[in-house]
Design a protein around this motif. Structure first.
Motif, PDB file in Angstrom:
ATOM      1  N   CYS A   1      -2.899   1.439  14.776  1.00 56.87           N
ATOM      2  CA  CYS A   1      -3.104   0.089  15.346  1.00 56.87           C
ATOM      3  C   CYS A   1      -2.190  -0.146  16.545  1.00 56.87           C
ATOM      4  CB  CYS A   1      -2.823  -0.978  14.296  1.00 56.87           C
ATOM      5  SG  CYS A   1      -4.039  -1.016  12.987  1.00 56.87           S
ATOM      6  N   ALA A   2      -0.977   0.389  16.467  1.00 61.05           N
ATOM      7  CA  ALA A   2      -0.010   0.070  17.533  1.00 61.05           C
ATOM      8  C   ALA A   2      -0.107   1.021  18.725  1.00 61.05           C
ATOM      9  CB  ALA A   2       1.407   0.116  16.960  1.00 61.05           C
ATOM     10  N   TRP A   3      -0.444   2.311  18.443  1.00 63.02           N
ATOM     11  CA  TRP A   3      -0.342   3.260  19.572  1.00 63.02           C
ATOM     12  C   TRP A   3      -1.528   4.195  19.751  1.00 63.02           C
ATOM     13  CZ3 TRP A   3       4.118   2.856  16.244  1.00 63.02           C
ATOM     14  CH2 TRP A   3       5.176   2.134  16.824  1.00 63.02           C
ATOM     15  N   THR A   4      -2.129   4.597  18.649  1.00 61.57           N
ATOM     16  CA  THR A   4      -2.983   5.791  18.828  1.00 61.57           C
ATOM     17  C   THR A   4      -4.352   5.614  18.194  1.00 61.57           C
ATOM     18  OG1 THR A   4      -2.240   6.602  16.722  1.00 61.57           O
ATOM     19  CG2 THR A   4      -0.985   7.339  18.646  1.00 61.57           C
ATOM     20  N   ALA A   5      -5.074   4.656  18.656  1.00 61.83           N
ATOM     21  CA  ALA A   5      -6.392   4.463  18.020  1.00 61.83           C
ATOM     22  C   ALA A   5      -7.243   5.708  18.171  1.00 61.83           C
ATOM     23  CB  ALA A   5      -7.065   3.265  18.654  1.00 61.83           C
ATOM     24  N   ASP A   6      -6.875   6.583  19.167  1.00 58.99           N
ATOM     25  CA  ASP A   6      -7.771   7.725  19.411  1.00 58.99           C
ATOM     26  C   ASP A   6      -7.285   9.016  18.778  1.00 58.99           C
ATOM     27  OD1 ASP A   6      -6.347   8.723  22.604  1.00 58.99           O
ATOM     28  OD2 ASP A   6      -5.490   7.798  20.803  1.00 58.99           O
ATOM     29  N   VAL A   7      -6.112   9.014  18.139  1.00 60.29           N
ATOM     30  CA  VAL A   7      -5.595  10.306  17.621  1.00 60.29           C
ATOM     31  C   VAL A   7      -6.199  10.592  16.249  1.00 60.29           C
ATOM     32  CG1 VAL A   7      -3.527  11.291  16.530  1.00 60.29           C
ATOM     33  CG2 VAL A   7      -3.405  10.422  18.848  1.00 60.29           C
ATOM     34  N   ARG A   8      -6.555  11.874  16.031  1.00 62.24           N
ATOM     35  CA  ARG A   8      -6.975  12.261  14.655  1.00 62.24           C
ATOM     36  C   ARG A   8      -5.776  12.920  13.978  1.00 62.24           C
ATOM     37  NH1 ARG A   8      -9.051   8.961  14.550  1.00 62.24           N
ATOM     38  NH2 ARG A   8     -11.063   8.295  15.320  1.00 62.24           N
ATOM     39  N   TRP A   9      -5.498  12.592  12.727  1.00 61.00           N
ATOM     40  CA  TRP A   9      -4.307  13.076  12.042  1.00 61.00           C
ATOM     41  C   TRP A   9      -4.442  14.503  11.580  1.00 61.00           C
ATOM     42  CZ3 TRP A   9      -0.030  10.769  12.821  1.00 61.00           C
ATOM     43  CH2 TRP A   9      -0.074   9.427  13.246  1.00 61.00           C
ATOM     44  N   ASN A  10      -3.511  15.349  12.027  1.00 63.82           N
ATOM     45  CA  ASN A  10      -3.518  16.734  11.541  1.00 63.82           C
ATOM     46  C   ASN A  10      -2.343  16.876  10.575  1.00 63.82           C
ATOM     47  OD1 ASN A  10      -3.170  19.341  11.016  1.00 63.82           O
ATOM     48  ND2 ASN A  10      -2.541  19.941  13.098  1.00 63.82           N
ATOM     49  N   THR A  11      -2.586  16.625   9.281  1.00 67.04           N
ATOM     50  CA  THR A  11      -1.439  16.633   8.349  1.00 67.04           C
ATOM     51  C   THR A  11      -1.055  18.058   7.966  1.00 67.04           C
ATOM     52  OG1 THR A  11      -3.007  16.455   6.571  1.00 67.04           O
ATOM     53  CG2 THR A  11      -2.034  14.402   7.318  1.00 67.04           C
ATOM     54  N   ALA A  12      -1.831  19.011   8.471  1.00 63.43           N
ATOM     55  CA  ALA A  12      -1.478  20.402   8.110  1.00 63.43           C
ATOM     56  C   ALA A  12      -0.298  20.866   8.966  1.00 63.43           C
ATOM     57  CB  ALA A  12      -2.680  21.310   8.365  1.00 63.43           C
ATOM     58  N   ARG A  13       0.012  20.059   9.986  1.00 66.78           N
ATOM     59  CA  ARG A  13       1.073  20.472  10.920  1.00 66.78           C
ATOM     60  C   ARG A  13       2.403  20.545  10.175  1.00 66.78           C
ATOM     61  NH1 ARG A  13       1.211  16.125  15.395  1.00 66.78           N
ATOM     62  NH2 ARG A  13       1.267  14.933  13.503  1.00 66.78           N
TER      63      ARG A  13
ATOM     64  N   ALA B   1       0.855  -1.191   0.000  1.00 65.65           N
ATOM     65  CA  ALA B   1       0.000   0.000   0.000  1.00 65.65           C
ATOM     66  C   ALA B   1       0.889   1.240   0.000  1.00 65.65           C
ATOM     67  CB  ALA B   1      -0.872   0.008   1.253  1.00 65.65           C
ATOM     68  N   PRO B   2       0.329   2.379  -0.413  1.00 65.04           N
ATOM     69  CA  PRO B   2       1.111   3.616  -0.358  1.00 65.04           C
ATOM     70  C   PRO B   2       1.448   3.959   1.089  1.00 65.04           C
ATOM     71  CG  PRO B   2      -0.879   3.882  -1.705  1.00 65.04           C
ATOM     72  CD  PRO B   2      -1.006   2.571  -0.982  1.00 65.04           C
ATOM     73  N   SER B   3       2.626   4.509   1.310  1.00 59.03           N
ATOM     74  CA  SER B   3       3.054   4.782   2.694  1.00 59.03           C
ATOM     75  C   SER B   3       2.163   5.824   3.371  1.00 59.03           C
ATOM     76  CB  SER B   3       4.505   5.265   2.698  1.00 59.03           C
ATOM     77  OG  SER B   3       4.714   6.259   1.711  1.00 59.03           O
ATOM     78  N   GLY B   4       1.573   6.716   2.588  1.00 57.53           N
ATOM     79  CA  GLY B   4       0.702   7.748   3.170  1.00 57.53           C
ATOM     80  C   GLY B   4      -0.573   7.163   3.749  1.00 57.53           C
ATOM     81  N   ILE B   5      -0.883   5.933   3.358  1.00 56.35           N
ATOM     82  CA  ILE B   5      -2.058   5.232   3.908  1.00 56.35           C
ATOM     83  C   ILE B   5      -1.603   4.204   4.948  1.00 56.35           C
ATOM     84  CG2 ILE B   5      -3.899   3.595   3.305  1.00 56.35           C
ATOM     85  CD1 ILE B   5      -4.146   5.107   0.616  1.00 56.35           C
ATOM     86  N   ALA B   6      -0.572   3.439   4.612  1.00 57.27           N
ATOM     87  CA  ALA B   6      -0.137   2.329   5.481  1.00 57.27           C
ATOM     88  C   ALA B   6       0.438   2.834   6.807  1.00 57.27           C
ATOM     89  CB  ALA B   6       0.894   1.487   4.747  1.00 57.27           C
ATOM     90  N   LEU B   7       1.260   3.883   6.776  1.00 51.58           N
ATOM     91  CA  LEU B   7       1.970   4.282   8.003  1.00 51.58           C
ATOM     92  C   LEU B   7       1.034   4.865   9.067  1.00 51.58           C
ATOM     93  CD1 LEU B   7       5.301   5.615   6.466  1.00 51.58           C
ATOM     94  CD2 LEU B   7       4.922   3.463   7.696  1.00 51.58           C
ATOM     95  N   PRO B   8       0.093   5.758   8.699  1.00 50.88           N
ATOM     96  CA  PRO B   8      -0.871   6.177   9.734  1.00 50.88           C
ATOM     97  C   PRO B   8      -1.636   4.998  10.321  1.00 50.88           C
ATOM     98  CG  PRO B   8      -0.950   7.684   7.878  1.00 50.88           C
ATOM     99  CD  PRO B   8      -0.083   6.535   7.462  1.00 50.88           C
ATOM    100  N   ARG B   9      -1.942   4.005   9.489  1.00 54.29           N
ATOM    101  CA  ARG B   9      -2.663   2.812   9.947  1.00 54.29           C
ATOM    102  C   ARG B   9      -1.816   2.026  10.954  1.00 54.29           C
ATOM    103  NH1 ARG B   9      -7.091   0.467  11.485  1.00 54.29           N
ATOM    104  NH2 ARG B   9      -7.337  -1.720  10.932  1.00 54.29           N
ATOM    105  N   VAL B  10      -0.508   1.890  10.653  1.00 58.29           N
ATOM    106  CA  VAL B  10       0.390   1.170  11.582  1.00 58.29           C
ATOM    107  C   VAL B  10       0.423   1.894  12.927  1.00 58.29           C
ATOM    108  CG1 VAL B  10       2.837   0.665  12.032  1.00 58.29           C
ATOM    109  CG2 VAL B  10       1.836   0.123   9.788  1.00 58.29           C
ATOM    110  N   VAL B  11       0.593   3.208  12.882  1.00 57.93           N
ATOM    111  CA  VAL B  11       0.683   3.978  14.143  1.00 57.93           C
ATOM    112  C   VAL B  11      -0.640   3.898  14.902  1.00 57.93           C
ATOM    113  CG1 VAL B  11       1.059   6.266  15.121  1.00 57.93           C
ATOM    114  CG2 VAL B  11       2.442   5.496  13.183  1.00 57.93           C
TER     115      VAL B  11
END
Ligand code: BV8
Length: 259
Positions: A244-256, A232-242
């Motif tokens: 599943c492993a650590w932050t099921a509750d975090v919403r991604w702010n990619t504007a940061r 899968a593209p890393s822009g999709i796979a890597l947020p998914r890995v993080v």
């Protein structure tokens, strides 16, 4: 795309890892709009083979063309932003005791996304150095001369990148090999696994007993050896890995944008 499934054993390995090491290639910047190294070159550069342009011989033969190729790529990189994959790696770095990000990329996007412990194996397109003295210059004067001249000795300036046939910075290479030999989990992300010595790092990590996760929509020479290949593209796979492993509750702010 169906949600990416990460095996529980891999999630456990991530959560218990003391040291995570990551190797990235041009694919991690693809979703930022930076063509990968082996993508067909566009426009006036389409007639050039990047592998032939990115050499000391090409610069010695035609310094103006090579300098302008890098100036074109540098300008393109200034106008793009890190993507969710870069940000996910910066987030991952906060979740583990030791994190080493080894990049083949010269675009500086990992630093702009907030990653800290970065090893630039192939240099950085935003820096220049003297072609004769091999010493970096902090800045250069665009006085119309192409390439610009070294303020110290007057020789041509060149991009501070590692060309084919040139040795990698010894300290960077040593640190990268040490990380591959001592990490608990190793990611190989967005690289075709062709260019040495970087391509050896995932195999080294496997030999050290690390869990090795490859993230690449395509297969590479390493895919069959990987503990897990996320196609899968890393822009999709890597947020998914993080997530599943650590932050099921975090919403991604990619504007940061750090820095
Ligand atoms: C060295 C800076 C000692 C410049 C770069 C055998 C024969 C001949 C030569 C050699 C040999 N073994 C080793 C060598 C020497 C050579 C080499 O490896 N040649 C290869 C081609 C065989 N290596 C060297 O010269 C190195 N120095 O070894 O010194 C020595 C010296 C002389 C002789 C022997 C030994 C120096 C290598 C550094 C070259 N400089 N960059 C510049 O950028 O202009 S390398 C260049 O390629 C970039 O840095 C790039 O990052 C790197 C590797 O490419 P990738 O990053 O993997 O990019 P690529 O486009 O290939 O793949 C992208 C992947 O992403 C694809 O798989 C794609 O599917 C995937 N993807 C796409 N979209 C996504 C994605 N993945 C995830 N998400 C997405 N959305």
């Amino acid at each position: 795309m169906a949600p990416i499934e990460i095996p529980n054993a891999v999630i456990d390995a991530l959560r218990h890892a003391r040291h995570i090491a990551v190797l990235t290639g041009a694919g991690v910047s693809a979703e930022s709009g930076v063509p990968t190294f082996r993508d067909a070159q566009t426009g006036l550069w389409s007639k050039f083979n990047p592998q032939e342009l990115a050499t000391r011989e090409a610069f010695a033969r035609n310094p103006k063309v090579v300098w302008e190729w890098y100036a074109y790529r540098r300008a393109r990189v200034e106008h793009v932003a890190p993507n969710a994959g870069h940000y996910a790696l910066a987030e991952m770095e906060k979740r583990v005791a030791q994190f080493t990000l080894i990049t083949q990329n010269i675009d500086g996007l990992h630093e702009r996304a907030g990653s800290r412990n970065i090893i630039e194996l192939h240099g950085n397109i935003r820096r220049a150095k003297c072609f004769a003295e091999d010493v970096p210059v902090a800045r250069w004067i665009d006085d119309g001369q192409i390439p610009p001249r070294c303020p110290r000795c007057g020789a041509y300036l060149r991009p501070d990148v590692v060309w084919f046939g040139e040795m990698l910075p010894p300290s960077a290479l040593d640190a990268a090999f040490r990380a591959a030999q001592t990490c608990d989990v190793f990611f190989s992300i967005g690289t075709s696994g062709v260019v040495e010595p970087a391509a050896s790092l995932p195999f080294l990590a496997l030999r050290n007993g690390a869990v090795v996760i490859e993230v690449n929509p395509d297969a590479t020479p390493f895919s069959a050896s990987a503990t897990l290949h996320l196609a899968a593209p890393s822009g999709i796979a890597l947020p998914r890995v993080v997530e599943c492993a650590w932050t099921a509750d975090v919403r991604w702010n990619t504007a940061r944008e750090s820095g």
